[in-house]
Design a protein around this motif. Structure first.
Motif, short mmCIF file in Angstrom:
data_model
loop_
_atom_site.label_atom_id
_atom_site.label_comp_id
_atom_site.label_asym_id
_atom_site.label_seq_id
_atom_site.Cartn_x
_atom_site.Cartn_y
_atom_site.Cartn_z
N SER A 98 0.83 -1.21 0.00
CA SER A 98 0.00 0.00 0.00
C SER A 98 0.87 1.26 0.00
O SER A 98 1.91 1.33 0.65
CB SER A 98 -0.93 0.01 1.22
N ARG A 99 0.41 2.26 -0.75
CA ARG A 99 1.09 3.54 -0.82
C ARG A 99 0.05 4.66 -0.81
O ARG A 99 -1.06 4.51 -1.34
CB ARG A 99 1.92 3.66 -2.11
N ALA A 100 0.42 5.78 -0.22
CA ALA A 100 -0.44 6.97 -0.22
C ALA A 100 0.10 7.96 -1.24
O ALA A 100 1.28 8.32 -1.21
CB ALA A 100 -0.45 7.61 1.17
N ILE A 101 -0.76 8.36 -2.17
CA ILE A 101 -0.38 9.31 -3.21
C ILE A 101 -1.14 10.62 -2.98
O ILE A 101 -2.37 10.63 -2.88
CB ILE A 101 -0.70 8.77 -4.61
N VAL A 102 -0.39 11.70 -2.87
CA VAL A 102 -0.98 13.02 -2.65
C VAL A 102 -0.47 13.97 -3.72
O VAL A 102 0.74 14.05 -3.97
CB VAL A 102 -0.61 13.58 -1.26
N GLU A 103 -1.38 14.67 -4.36
CA GLU A 103 -1.00 15.75 -5.28
C GLU A 103 -1.54 17.05 -4.72
O GLU A 103 -2.70 17.14 -4.35
CB GLU A 103 -1.54 15.50 -6.69
N GLY A 104 -0.67 18.04 -4.65
CA GLY A 104 -1.09 19.32 -4.09
C GLY A 104 -0.13 20.42 -4.49
O GLY A 104 0.62 20.28 -5.46
N LEU A 105 -0.14 21.51 -3.73
CA LEU A 105 0.66 22.68 -4.06
C LEU A 105 1.60 23.03 -2.92
O LEU A 105 1.17 23.14 -1.76
CB LEU A 105 -0.25 23.88 -4.35
N ALA A 106 2.86 23.19 -3.25
CA ALA A 106 3.82 23.78 -2.31
C ALA A 106 3.65 25.28 -2.39
O ALA A 106 3.74 25.87 -3.47
CB ALA A 106 5.23 23.36 -2.66
N VAL A 107 3.40 25.94 -1.25
CA VAL A 107 3.08 27.36 -1.23
C VAL A 107 4.25 28.15 -0.63
O VAL A 107 4.73 27.82 0.46
CB VAL A 107 1.80 27.62 -0.41
N TYR A 108 4.66 29.18 -1.36
CA TYR A 108 5.74 30.06 -0.92
C TYR A 108 5.22 31.49 -0.80
O TYR A 108 4.35 31.90 -1.57
CB TYR A 108 6.90 30.03 -1.91
N THR A 109 5.76 32.24 0.14
CA THR A 109 5.44 33.66 0.25
C THR A 109 6.72 34.48 0.15
O THR A 109 7.81 34.03 0.52
CB THR A 109 4.75 33.98 1.59
N THR A 128 -2.89 3.32 -3.25
CA THR A 128 -2.66 2.26 -4.22
C THR A 128 -2.14 1.03 -3.48
O THR A 128 -1.79 1.09 -2.30
CB THR A 128 -1.63 2.68 -5.28
N GLY A 129 -2.07 -0.10 -4.21
CA GLY A 129 -1.58 -1.33 -3.59
C GLY A 129 -2.55 -1.92 -2.58
O GLY A 129 -2.14 -2.66 -1.68
N MET A 130 -3.83 -1.62 -2.75
CA MET A 130 -4.85 -2.12 -1.83
C MET A 130 -5.36 -3.48 -2.30
O MET A 130 -5.19 -3.85 -3.47
CB MET A 130 -6.00 -1.13 -1.74
N PRO A 131 -5.98 -4.26 -1.40
CA PRO A 131 -6.45 -5.60 -1.78
C PRO A 131 -7.60 -5.51 -2.78
O PRO A 131 -8.29 -4.48 -2.86
CB PRO A 131 -6.92 -6.18 -0.44
N PRO A 132 -7.83 -6.56 -3.57
CA PRO A 132 -8.94 -6.54 -4.52
C PRO A 132 -10.29 -6.49 -3.83
O PRO A 132 -10.46 -7.02 -2.72
CB PRO A 132 -8.76 -7.85 -5.30
N VAL A 133 -11.22 -5.84 -4.48
CA VAL A 133 -12.59 -5.75 -3.95
C VAL A 133 -13.38 -6.96 -4.45
O VAL A 133 -13.22 -7.39 -5.60
CB VAL A 133 -13.26 -4.45 -4.43
N ASP A 134 -14.23 -7.50 -3.60
CA ASP A 134 -15.11 -8.61 -4.00
C ASP A 134 -16.23 -8.03 -4.87
O ASP A 134 -17.23 -7.52 -4.36
CB ASP A 134 -15.69 -9.29 -2.76
N ILE A 135 -16.04 -8.10 -6.18
CA ILE A 135 -16.98 -7.48 -7.11
C ILE A 135 -18.38 -8.07 -6.99
O ILE A 135 -19.38 -7.35 -7.01
CB ILE A 135 -16.46 -7.61 -8.56
N ASP A 136 -18.47 -9.39 -6.84
CA ASP A 136 -19.79 -10.03 -6.74
C ASP A 136 -20.55 -9.54 -5.52
O ASP A 136 -21.76 -9.30 -5.58
CB ASP A 136 -19.63 -11.55 -6.68
N LYS A 171 -13.20 2.05 -12.35
CA LYS A 171 -12.22 2.92 -11.71
C LYS A 171 -12.53 2.98 -10.21
O LYS A 171 -13.55 3.51 -9.78
CB LYS A 171 -12.27 4.31 -12.32
N ILE A 172 -11.62 2.41 -9.40
CA ILE A 172 -11.79 2.39 -7.95
C ILE A 172 -10.81 3.37 -7.32
O ILE A 172 -9.63 3.40 -7.66
CB ILE A 172 -11.54 0.97 -7.39
N THR A 173 -11.31 4.18 -6.41
CA THR A 173 -10.46 5.11 -5.66
C THR A 173 -10.56 4.76 -4.18
O THR A 173 -11.65 4.78 -3.60
CB THR A 173 -10.90 6.57 -5.87
N TRP A 174 -9.41 4.43 -3.58
CA TRP A 174 -9.35 4.11 -2.16
C TRP A 174 -9.01 5.36 -1.36
O TRP A 174 -8.11 6.11 -1.70
CB TRP A 174 -8.29 3.05 -1.89
#
Length: 254
Positions: A98-109, A128-136, A171-174
């Motif tokens: 499992s991995r955590a993916i974050v997209e965002g903004l680095a903010v500078y002043t 990502t890298g999560m176990p499969p979902v029981d589709i049935d 398309k599955i989003t965890w």
């Protein structure tokens, strides 16, 4: 008649050059106060590491944007840079891939003559890298609760609804080990509007499921997380008798 020779006032020319130099220097100082060099990609990575000390990878995307903004009566200069961060999860012992993916903004002043890192604003997050979902199991839940999970079934004609179910290509989003959603890009429904008219509507759905822990079954859905209308396609005309004889979802799912 004798012409007079033109004479050049070298002192005046020198004064004009001096004024031009002073003007150019002043303009450079004025422009330079706002045109501060952007932080390099290497610097952005170094700064974002402060927010994500355990990051596996940090990717700086694009050149970013510098803006001038007013906060009350104070003018502020910001520089924002898009950054993608990949980190291990807090439950990687149970789910090593499992991995955590974050997209965002680095903010500078702007502070003095430099841009200084202020914070990281996360935008999009998923696992990502999560176990499969029981589709049935998920489709059985949808089938038994379609009027609650996907759509308000009142007055909706009971057409074939196979595309309302999850497939291996969905398309599955965890969001966490106990919450995910899956998207249905295109849904077409026919809804009875009046005694002679069916509205044919195109929409989509994003259904979010919950469970109590990683070992539990999926038992709950976010209310109203289903069908969203995208556009009206057309109208279909029928007699009142024809519409009365049709089957509707709220009838066949009760």
């Amino acid at each position: 008649m004798e012409r007079k020779k033109k004479t050049f006032n070298h002192s005046k020319i020198k004064q004009m050059k001096t004024l031009k130099l002073i003007f150019a220097s002043t303009l450079f100082l004025i422009l330079g106060s706002t045109a501060i060099a952007q932080p390099s990609a290497a610097q952005v990575k170094k700064d974002v590491t402060k927010t994500f000390p355990g990051a596996i990878s940090i990717e700086v995307i694009g050149n970013g944007e510098t803006t001038e903004e007013w906060e009350g009566s104070t003018k502020m200069y910001y520089h924002r840079r898009r950054v993608k961060v990949v980190s291990k999860t807090s439950f990687d012992k149970q789910l090593p891939e499992s991995r955590a993916i974050v997209e965002g903004l680095a903010v500078y002043t702007k502070q003095g003559g430099n841009f200084v890192y202020k914070k990281y604003n996360p935008g999009y997050e998923e696992l990502t890298g999560m176990p499969p979902v029981d589709i049935d199991a998920i489709n059985e839940m949808i089938k038994n609760n379609i009027c609650k999970l996907v759509i308000n079934c009142n007055s909706v004609v009971a057409q074939p609804i196979s595309n309302w179910y999850m497939t291996k290509d969905s398309k599955i989003t965890w969001y966490s080990p106990t919450s995910f959603s899956f998207k249905i890009d295109t849904l077409t429904i026919k809804r009875w509007r009046n005694p002679t008219t069916l509205d044919v509507v195109e929409g989509k759905a994003d259904i979010r499921f919950y469970r109590d822990d990683m070992q539990s079954d999926w038992t709950r859905v976010l209310d109203a997380s289903g069908f969203t209308r995208v556009r009206d396609l057309k109208e279909e005309k029928y007699t009142e008798e024809e519409l009365n004889s049709m089957s509707y979802l709220n009838q066949v799912t009760e």
